[in-house]
Scaffold this motif. Structure first.
Motif, PDB file in Angstrom:
ATOM      1  N   LYS A 119       1.044   7.422  -6.302  1.00 34.31           N
ATOM      2  CA  LYS A 119      -0.046   8.382  -6.471  1.00 34.31           C
ATOM      3  C   LYS A 119       0.476   9.797  -6.239  1.00 34.31           C
ATOM      4  O   LYS A 119       0.239  10.720  -7.016  1.00 34.31           O
ATOM      5  CB  LYS A 119      -1.160   8.040  -5.475  1.00 34.31           C
ATOM      6  CG  LYS A 119      -2.435   8.824  -5.709  1.00 34.31           C
ATOM      7  CD  LYS A 119      -3.584   8.257  -4.870  1.00 34.31           C
ATOM      8  CE  LYS A 119      -3.558   8.941  -3.497  1.00 34.31           C
ATOM      9  NZ  LYS A 119      -4.547   8.360  -2.578  1.00 34.31           N
ATOM     10  N   ASP A 132      -0.409  -3.088 -13.685  1.00 32.55           N
ATOM     11  CA  ASP A 132      -1.371  -2.065 -14.093  1.00 32.55           C
ATOM     12  C   ASP A 132      -2.765  -2.671 -14.149  1.00 32.55           C
ATOM     13  O   ASP A 132      -2.970  -3.718 -14.770  1.00 32.55           O
ATOM     14  CB  ASP A 132      -1.008  -1.571 -15.509  1.00 32.55           C
ATOM     15  CG  ASP A 132      -0.176  -0.317 -15.413  1.00 32.55           C
ATOM     16  OD1 ASP A 132      -0.010   0.160 -14.278  1.00 32.55           O
ATOM     17  OD2 ASP A 132       0.314   0.168 -16.440  1.00 32.55           O
ATOM     18  N   LEU A 165       1.036  -5.430  -8.048  1.00 37.08           N
ATOM     19  CA  LEU A 165       1.489  -4.141  -8.573  1.00 37.08           C
ATOM     20  C   LEU A 165       1.314  -3.983 -10.077  1.00 37.08           C
ATOM     21  O   LEU A 165       1.806  -3.015 -10.649  1.00 37.08           O
ATOM     22  CB  LEU A 165       2.967  -3.927  -8.199  1.00 37.08           C
ATOM     23  CG  LEU A 165       3.228  -3.679  -6.716  1.00 37.08           C
ATOM     24  CD1 LEU A 165       4.718  -3.622  -6.433  1.00 37.08           C
ATOM     25  CD2 LEU A 165       2.593  -2.382  -6.243  1.00 37.08           C
ATOM     26  N   PHE A 168       1.595   3.658 -12.430  1.00 37.10           N
ATOM     27  CA  PHE A 168       2.414   2.440 -12.368  1.00 37.10           C
ATOM     28  C   PHE A 168       3.406   2.409 -13.517  1.00 37.10           C
ATOM     29  O   PHE A 168       4.605   2.217 -13.347  1.00 37.10           O
ATOM     30  CB  PHE A 168       1.502   1.196 -12.450  1.00 37.10           C
ATOM     31  CG  PHE A 168       0.690   0.962 -11.216  1.00 37.10           C
ATOM     32  CD1 PHE A 168       1.157   0.110 -10.224  1.00 37.10           C
ATOM     33  CD2 PHE A 168      -0.529   1.583 -11.037  1.00 37.10           C
ATOM     34  CE1 PHE A 168       0.397  -0.114  -9.087  1.00 37.10           C
ATOM     35  CE2 PHE A 168      -1.278   1.360  -9.895  1.00 37.10           C
ATOM     36  CZ  PHE A 168      -0.817   0.505  -8.912  1.00 37.10           C
ATOM     37  N   ARG A 181       0.845  -1.214   0.000  1.00 36.84           N
ATOM     38  CA  ARG A 181       0.000   0.000   0.000  1.00 36.84           C
ATOM     39  C   ARG A 181       0.876   1.258   0.000  1.00 36.84           C
ATOM     40  O   ARG A 181       0.546   2.248  -0.632  1.00 36.84           O
ATOM     41  CB  ARG A 181      -0.890   0.015   1.255  1.00 36.84           C
ATOM     42  CG  ARG A 181      -2.061  -0.922   1.165  1.00 36.84           C
ATOM     43  CD  ARG A 181      -2.986  -0.752   2.366  1.00 36.84           C
ATOM     44  NE  ARG A 181      -3.546  -2.059   2.712  1.00 36.84           N
ATOM     45  CZ  ARG A 181      -3.460  -2.636   3.900  1.00 36.84           C
ATOM     46  NH1 ARG A 181      -2.838  -2.009   4.881  1.00 36.84           N
ATOM     47  NH2 ARG A 181      -3.996  -3.813   4.125  1.00 36.84           N
ATOM     48  N   LYS A 192       2.058   2.048  -3.415  1.00 36.90           N
ATOM     49  CA  LYS A 192       0.988   2.600  -4.262  1.00 36.90           C
ATOM     50  C   LYS A 192       0.738   4.062  -3.902  1.00 36.90           C
ATOM     51  O   LYS A 192       0.492   4.900  -4.768  1.00 36.90           O
ATOM     52  CB  LYS A 192      -0.286   1.776  -4.095  1.00 36.90           C
ATOM     53  CG  LYS A 192      -0.159   0.405  -4.741  1.00 36.90           C
ATOM     54  CD  LYS A 192      -1.434  -0.400  -4.594  1.00 36.90           C
ATOM     55  CE  LYS A 192      -1.331  -1.724  -5.364  1.00 36.90           C
ATOM     56  NZ  LYS A 192      -2.415  -2.652  -5.008  1.00 36.90           N
ATOM     57  N   SER A 193       0.850   4.344  -2.604  1.00 35.99           N
ATOM     58  CA  SER A 193       0.634   5.723  -2.168  1.00 35.99           C
ATOM     59  C   SER A 193       1.747   6.633  -2.716  1.00 35.99           C
ATOM     60  O   SER A 193       1.489   7.743  -3.168  1.00 35.99           O
ATOM     61  CB  SER A 193       0.624   5.771  -0.649  1.00 35.99           C
ATOM     62  OG  SER A 193       0.791   7.080  -0.193  1.00 35.99           O
TER      63      SER A 193
END
Length: 1650
Positions: A1413, A1622, A1620, A1467, A1406, A1409-1410
């Motif tokens: 972003k 796309d 992870l 990604f 996570r 991913k953060s």
């Protein structure tokens, strides 16, 4: 002489050099004749044997003439005209040498050729009595391997031996006799051997007599004194003895070791004692001298003392030799250096001593001579008990020398003198036998001054105080500061002022010694000594080289050895001679001749000597600079046809030689004498001789000043304060240095005249900086002395001494006016050397006129001439300035003088004429402004303030503000306005201050460009400058010292600031405050260590990124604001070994931890990841421990308090209330690994028994057991949301781009900030020691271009952005790169070590991913036309075509749903940058999480892989049509048989294995896709037809490939891709392929092995 020079003189003029004239030796009335047959060849060098000679011409050819018995032809064996040595043609010979009957030559390449008589092996050829033609001989050093041939520089030939000097300054010898200096008794020596005794010493020149050898050796550098042994290391007698005479004590250290003498056949007569000499030291007088000894000796004593200071020196050679005194004993030093130093310190005295002792014990002549007490030659700095006890027993030291030991120093020598001293009358006659020529008089005067100056000497530290008057540099010195400890007087009044002598400093500089001939030399001799030709005061032979001690410090520069005598030429143009004097060849009639004495040559100073078989030639300067030749030796006169032989009493001038031209070289042989003569074409030769001659005289004069004025002056008492003494010493030492340089230059000019005489190789041209610097340095010290009123101070104490030597002083200072002031005489004397610069300039100009104006020589001479001239002008200006300043100090009120008067300070102007006043000054205030070359002084009634010029800014005020004639002065802490009376006055002061400031900033005004003249255009001094300053009132900087850049009165730029209390800041300043990058240290008093900060500052406070190392050992690395930790930072506490090592990384607010942070407590093995407030854990967080416990939930004041989840390693889960760390308290649910759970109230600490009140549930057995316990599905809910993590890091990046909050701000400003960051960082790295690598520099350069976007957004632009991002993230100097670097650091900090806990896997994913972003948001801000997440970029038609290259079977299926374009995702854009850096900790977590599954999978893989290809394919159910029929192994095709293994689908297997080497899911998917293509390719080859895959067909084949690929962590790879990849790819082609791989992984785990 090269072609240019030849062309620049007249054609026939060039032939007028090196003409050879010869005459028969043995008479003074001679007629020199030109040697016929050389037809205009220039001869550079000649050598004479007994009956023959050699000539070396400019082309490197060698000619012989005279009787040449070794030649075969009868007509050749006696050649009247020179015969060319054909054998040597083509070998460029550089030097020749002739022995009595043999010859040698050295070629350019250092090879030696020998020929002639070889009866004693002197030609280095074995078993051949004579060598008719030149023959090369090999000299090789056996110590080196492989054998290296030794290159030779110089050759010397005797009667039966030859010596060669190698390039490495070592002597090689061959031939016969003890004169070889070799340790051997078998002669002849035909293989050249090294003279080991002088190995390691620098030999400068060699000379051979008939049967003795001489070497000129450079003195060893000064070494620390070593204690001198008490006993002889051969015969164990005490080295120092004491005998008690009736009225004085004699302490003798002349121990003669019986084992140290080279015994020979004349041994018995060496011990004859002459009855008339009852000397305490028993001088040994040999047979040859005894008749001289019968004369009353005293008459000669004085001369002995004058001329040969030190015939009776103790010898120093490893006990091999003996000195001339066979007395109680010679000191033998185990180490040559010790001996040498000791002997240097003694060198001048022993003779005076023996002289004194003889006088004391001869009653007939008590009043003729000055009586000197007995003397003790105390070794400088000995610490041996023998000497100390001896000194104590003798109460102290007596006589000329002082034993400078601490015990002795404390006693008053006066009492001792009164006790031991004997009364005496005034000095009697000064010179004894011999002709009292000017040399003798001068010498006696020098000696007398010297003897007397010795008497008042004081003893001080353990050093040889007296340095004898030549300044051989190997002295240790005593500083006069120490001399005040003891001040006894040694001897009674002699009618002169009492004097003490301070050693002048060692006066050579290494640089000058390397470039010019050294004057610090020793003479070593060895061989047969029958005639005293060795100079050791006896007639013993020496098998090995021994130092002639009496020539120490005499600055010998050239040696000549005759048949049985030797000559040594000194830098002062004197000649010492010793050895056989039967024909008067020594140039004096004194005896004994076994020690060096001065030859009595008239004329102005000898500069070349030659020693023949029984005669000597001396070349001396005459009045008109044309050299005069003097002869001493056999004198054959014809009277009434009777030949009468007599000897010359002193050298006689050969007038007939003066008529033939300028003699450059003299050579003496057996029958003949020979000179080389130059004709004076265009005055060139005359100018050279003038330069050399005047330089030698100048040196003589400087030496006189040094020994007769400077040394006695330094010895005076009460010279004033220590400061003056120091200045006087500095002046004396610079004077000595200059004097030494001039001496060297004189010697170098003499050797220059012997050579080719090329103008451009003159030292004064080539090394002009040496001369210019020495004169400038001396000028500085002498003007400093003058400014401090030194000459006036000197005049008082010196008045006695000076008035006695008035004429001497006037003669030396060249001042002839009547009744001059002493001060003026001294002044003139010490400024006298500067006149020499004009002479240099004049002579160089004269030389220049001998060349064509266009020639380079002319240019060079002309330039140098103007250099010397302009320096002379510059130095006379310096003198005027000094005199002006001195005049000012005389009138200046006394109180301030002391504090303001400094040696270097010069007055420029002052406002006593009321020309300048302070604006707004009080009515009665007095303001006096004095401008010096280093400060502006503002003096008031009793106070004054000094403003250093380097930090003073001056500007003229504009007229309109009413400030007429105002000057504004700015200094770091003051600003004031000066008002001048008139505009002229204003201009004068403005110019004077500006010039002075400019000068002060440039350093000294000595840095004029020599030759540029004085009229350099003056520019304004710079506003920005470097300077040093001490603050005196600024509240923040009081007493701090700043050294660095300034701008208009404020520190600005780089600098270093040091406070009085030890704080220190080094870095950049802006307008007076620390601003920019800097380093700061402050002492922690409690721990007595420094706190140390390195980083950024703003307006005097720490602000920005920095590293702060605390004295306690903690280190904080991160952001600061207002001197506090604020922003993202990392704090390390303690080393791993110390009491509480821990690490915190996270957010800080006002010096406290606040916000999200990770805390690693290494001792407890726990890691906390969560929220902080005021330095404590507060809010949600996660704790993992090294034992696998995992807690997530609420924290309050550092404790687990509130709701939380606790998991143990075996999946036991507790959800509920906590009250303290690991302490359950309240409601909760405990779930066991098998799914059973308990609900209720819990209390107690985890792991130590928990009280439970609750209900136990056993879930139904039929529920799906695959489900994880509920809690595991909920992990992460109570942790900090990923987007809340590391906010400070992202905020910092936004701030760097100039945005207040994310996304708010101006994009172009952001790009500007990026450019600024890159350039400032690059500049800073330029200054820092670790240089950037080349690739890094290229990256930085490419980042300076911003990708531009105009028009529609295409894939190409997308690729450009991607490239830019990859580069930006490659360097931490870019804000994005810094961000990525920080994120990588925090990520690794979080998930390694204790943080590598499988429970944290989902949290870690996570977090990534953060990151994606939030970085994507930044990138969108910088590149606004980048579409948002999930949008597509349309393909262009060409691109679409290009991408249709999938395996044939798939192309149709693709066309059904064509992809609309390329999807933009964070990604795809950012994972390639981020993931490779985060991969290791992340993959580790995957491996831990999938450990159990992967173990099962791996076991299965290993088993199935034992099968052969065919077995495995059939086991997996692959259709037989897909089986490869043939496979290529190592490039050759083979059929697949039943036992083939690992060969089918090998390329696909290899392809799949690459999945482990890629990082991003996109790359891993590409690998899977390629694997499928490879499989299709293989099947196509087998089937040879187009076909369509169905999943049922494909799956077993792919399964086979997966098994054979043997990927260990396949589970981790699969899960990583799944997490992870796309999102848009999941349903595409790659998504299906990935699903197939995943299915294979699960299939393998559950494969039933049958």
């Amino acid at each position: 002489m090269d072609s240019q020079e030849r062309s620049s003189e007249e054609a026939e003029g060039a032939k007028e050099r090196g003409l050879v004239y010869v005459w028969k030796a043995g008479s003074c009335s001679i007629t020199p004749e030109r040697l016929p047959g050389l037809s205009g060849k220039t001869v550079l060098q000649a050598a004479l044997g007994i009956h023959h000679g050699l000539l070396l011409t400019e082309g490197g050819e060698v000619y012989s003439f005279g009787k040449l018995p070794w030649r075969s032809g009868p007509e050749e064996s006696c050649a009247n005209s020179p015969v060319l040595e054909n054998t040597l043609l083509g070998h460029h010979v550089i030097t020749v040498a002739a022995g009595s009957f043999h010859n040698g030559a050295v070629t350019e390449s250092g090879v030696v050729y020998m020929w002639g008589n070889n009866s004693a092996g002197q030609c280095a050829v074995a078993n051949q009595p004579c060598v008719p033609e030149p023959q090369p001989i090999s000299i090789s050093d056996s110590e080196t391997s492989p054998l290296l041939s030794v290159r030779i520089l110089q050759l010397a030939c005797g009667e039966e031996h030859t010596l060669a000097l190698s390039l490495s300054r070592e002597i090689w010898a061959w031939g016969s006799g003890c004169q070889l200096g070799l340790i051997t008794t078998t002669f002849p020596v035909t293989k050249p051997q090294k003279v080991e005794h002088l190995a390691g010493r620098v030999v400068l020149q060699i000379a051979c007599g008939a049967c003795h050898s001489l070497a000129l050796v450079q003195c060893l550098p000064v070494q620390e004194m070593k204690p001198i042994p008490e006993r002889c290391n051969h015969c164990s007698q005490l080295l120092i003895t004491m005998t008690d005479k009736e009225d004085h004590v004699i302490i003798s250290d002349s121990h003669c070791c019986p084992l140290g003498v080279a015994l020979s056949d004349n041994q018995p007569e060496n011990r004859v004692f002459c009855p008339s000499l009852e000397t305490p030291e028993g001088k040994s007088v040999t047979g040859s001298q005894s008749e001289d000894c019968q004369k009353p000796l005293v008459e000669e004593h004085m001369l002995v003392a004058l001329e040969s200071d030190g015939a009776s020196m103790p010898s120093s050679n490893d006990g091999q030799e003996d000195s001339g005194i066979s007395s109680p004993g010679n000191i033998l030093f185990p180490d040559k250096k010790e001996g040498k130093e000791y002997l240097i310190s003694l060198s001048d005295h022993s003779l005076n001593e023996s002289l004194a002792k003889n006088i004391c014990t001869e009653p007939e002549q008590p009043s003729q001579e000055e009586q000197l007490g007995a003397c003790i030659p105390g070794p400088p700095g000995t610490s041996t008990s023998a000497l100390n006890s001896l000194v104590a027993s003798c109460a102290s030291a007596v006589g000329v020398r002082v034993a400078a030991t601490y015990e002795a120093g404390a006693l008053s020598l006066k009492k001792v003198m009164n006790f031991y001293g004997t009364p005496s009358s005034e000095p009697g006659s000064q010179s004894g036998g011999g002709s009292p020529g000017p040399e003798a008089l001068k010498d006696s005067r020098e000696e007398q001054v010297r003897l007397e100056s010795m008497q008042g000497k004081k003893s001080s530290s353990l050093v040889d105080i007296r340095e004898e008057e030549s300044e051989g540099g190997s002295r240790r010195l005593s500083l006069p500061g120490l001399l005040s400890q003891v001040s006894p007087r040694l001897l009674r009044k002699v009618g002169r002022a009492k004097m003490r002598t301070v050693a002048l400093t060692p006066t050579y500089s290494g640089e000058a010694d390397a470039l010019l001939p050294s004057l610090r030399t020793e003479v070593w001799s060895w061989g047969k000594g029958k005639e005293g030709q060795l100079g050791h005061g006896d007639v013993l032979p020496r098998l090995q080289p021994l130092c002639v001690k009496s020539l120490d410090g005499k600055e010998v520069i050239h040696l000549s050895a005759g048949g049985h005598h030797s000559l040594a030429l000194t830098a002062k143009s004197q000649v010492y001679s010793w050895g056989s004097n039967i024909s008067g060849q020594l140039g004096h009639l004194n005896s004994p001749t076994t020690v060096p004495r001065l030859a009595k040559v008239c004329g102005d100073g000898v500069w070349s000597t030659a020693a023949g078989l029984d005669h000597s030639l001396f070349l001396a300067d005459e009045e008109d600079f044309q050299p005069g030749l003097y002869y001493s030796g056999q004198e054959t006169t014809t009277e009434n046809n009777l030949y009468e032989n007599s000897c010359t009493k002193s050298p006689i001038l050969l007038l007939s030689c003066s008529k033939i031209g300028y003699i450059s070289n003299v050579i003496a042989g057996g029958d003949n004498c020979l000179v080389l003569v130059d004709k004076n074409v265009m005055g060139y030769i005359a100018s050279l001789h003038e330069l050399a001659s005047t330089e030698r005289r100048f040196y003589f004069k400087l030496s006189e000043i040094k020994s007769q004025v400077l040394r006695p002056l330094l010895g005076l008492d009460n010279l004033g304060n220590a400061n003056t003494i120091q200045l006087l010493q500095e002046m004396a030492s610079r004077f000595s240095k200059l004097c030494y340089l001039i001496g060297q230059h004189g010697a170098s000019l003499s050797s220059f005249l012997h050579g080719v005489k090329e103008a451009r190789s003159l030292a004064i041209l080539k090394h002009s900086s040496l001369f210019l610097d020495s004169y400038t340095e001396y000028c500085t010290s002498v003007t400093n002395f003058l400014v401090m009123g030194g000459f006036m101070l000197l005049a008082k104490p010196a008045i006695d001494f000076l008035s006695k030597n008035q004429e001497l002083l006037q003669k030396l200072s060249e001042k002839n006016e009547e009744n001059l002031q002493l001060v003026e005489v001294l002044n003139a004397l010490f400024f006298m050397p500067f006149g020499r610069l004009h002479n240099y300039a004049r002579t160089l100009l004269k030389l220049a006129t001998c060349f064509e104006v266009a020639s380079p020589e002319y240019q060079k001479l002309q330039d140098s001439s103007s250099c010397y001239e302009s320096l002379a002008v510059h130095l006379s200006r310096k003198r005027k300035e000094a005199e002006y300043t001195l005049g000012f100090w005389k009138t200046f009120p006394g109180k301030m003088t002391d504090s303001l008067r400094k040696p270097e300070r010069r007055l420029i102007c002052e406002s006593s004429n009321r020309g300048l006043s302070l604006q707004h000054a009080g009515r009665f205030s007095v303001n006096w402004f004095i401008l010096f070359n280093d400060a502006l002084v503002h003096a008031q009634f009793s106070t004054h303030h000094i403003f250093p010029l380097s930090t003073l800014w001056v500007e003229a005020l504009s007229e309109e503000a009413g400030n007429v004639n105002g000057l504004k002065i700015t200094t770091p802490e003051e600003q004031f306005v000066l008002v001048s009376s008139t505009p002229q006055e204003k201009t004068k002061w403005l110019r004077a201050i500006s010039q002075a400031v400019d000068q002060a900033l440039k350093g000294t005004s000595d840095l004029i460009l020599y030759g540029a003249g004085g009229n350099v255009p003056r520019q304004e001094p710079p506003i920005s400058r470097s300077a040093k300053y001490t603050f005196y009132k600024d509240p923040r900087f009081k007493d701090a010292v700043y050294d660095g850049r300034w701008l208009s009165g404020r520190p600005h730029g780089r600098g270093i600031l040091k406070w009085a209390d030890g704080r220190m800041y080094a870095g950049t300043f802006r307008t007076g405050l620390e601003d920019g990058y800097g380093e700061y240290r402050v002492l922690n008093k409690a721990l007595n260590k420094d706190d140390h900060y390195v980083g950024y500052w703003k307006e005097g406070k720490m602000c920005g990124h920095g590293v702060y190392s605390y004295a306690t050992g903690e280190v904080y690395e991160g952001c600061f604001q207002d001197n506090m930790r604020h922003g993202h930072g990392l704090l390390r506490s303690g080393k791993l070994t110390s009491s509480s090592p821990s690490m915190f990384i996270g957010q800080w607010t006002m010096d406290k931890k606040s916000g999200y942070g990770v805390f690693d407590d290494i001792t407890r093995g726990e890691k906390y990841m969560g929220m902080w407030q005021d330095d404590v854990c507060q809010g949600n967080g996660v704790v993992v421990t090294q034992f696998g416990l995992y807690y997530e939930g609420a924290f309050s004041t550092n404790k687990m308090m509130g709701t939380g989840i606790l998991l143990s390693e075996d999946d036991t889960v507790y959800e509920g209330e906590f009250s303290d760390n690991w302490t359950l308290s309240g409601k909760g649910t405990l779930t066991l690994p098998n799914g059973d759970y308990i609900e209720g109230l819990f209390s107690g600490e985890w792991g130590s028994g928990i009280k439970i009140t609750g209900t136990y549930f056993k879930p139904s057995l039929y529920e799906n057991e695959k489900d994880k316990p509920k809690a595991l599905r909920k992990l992460g809910i109570l942790a900090v949301p990923p987007d809340e993590k590391w906010k400070a890091v992202f905020e910092e990046c936004w701030n760097q781009l100039g945005c207040e909050s994310p996304g708010q701000g101006d994009r172009w400003k952001a790009w500007d900030n990026i450019a600024v960051a890159l350039t400032t960082n690059r500049r800073q790295h330029k200054d820092s020691p670790e240089l950037l690598s080349r690739s890094h520099t290229q990256t930085l350069e490419s980042l300076e271009f911003i990708p531009q976007h105009i028009g529609a957004f295409t894939l190409e632009k997308y690729e450009n952005i991607k490239k830019y991002l990859i580069k930006a993230c490659d360097t931490p100097l870019h804000p994005l790169g810094k961000l990525v670097e920080t994120l990588v650091a925090v990520y690794r900090m979080t998930y390694v070590g204790v943080g590598a806990n499988r429970r944290l896997l989902q949290e870690a994913v996570r977090e990534i991913k953060s990151y994606l972003k939030r970085i994507f948001q930044l990138v969108r801000f910088l590149f606004p036309d980048l579409p948002e997440e999930g949008s597509t970029i349309p393909f262009l038609a060409t691109e679409t075509k290009g991408r249709r290259s999938f395996c044939s079977g798939k192309s149709d299926s693709r066309s059904e749903s064509p992809e609309p374009g390329y999807v933009v995702t964070s990604f795809g854009l950012l994972l390639p940058v981020l993931l490779p850096r985060l991969y290791p900790p992340l993959f580790m977590l995957y491996a831990l999480d999938n450990e159990r599954e992967e173990d099962i999978y791996w076991e299965c893989v290993l088993r199935l892989n034992k099968q052969t290809d065919v077995a495995l394919l059939s086991f997996l159910g692959v259709q037989a049509k897909f089986w490869p029929g043939a496979v290529s192994i190592l490039g050759e095709s083979r059929k697949v048989s039943s036992n083939t293994k690992d060969a089918c689908f090998a390329s696909a297997v290899e392809c799949l294995q690459q999945i482990s080497t890629t990082f991003t899911p996109a790359d891993k998917l590409k690998v899977i896709q390629q694997t499928f293509e490879e499989i299709s390719q293989n099947v196509l080859e087998t089937l040879q037809e187009d076909f369509l895959w169905s999943m049922d067909d494909l799956f077993p084949v792919f399964l086979y490939v997966v098994l054979r690929a043997r990927i260990r962590n396949l589970g981790s790879e699969v899960h990583l891709i799944e997490d992870l990849m796309d999102p848009y790819l999941q349903h595409g082609e790659q998504g299906i392929m990935f699903t197939t791989l995943k299915a294979c992984y699960y299939q393998i785990q559950h494969e039933k092995l049958t």
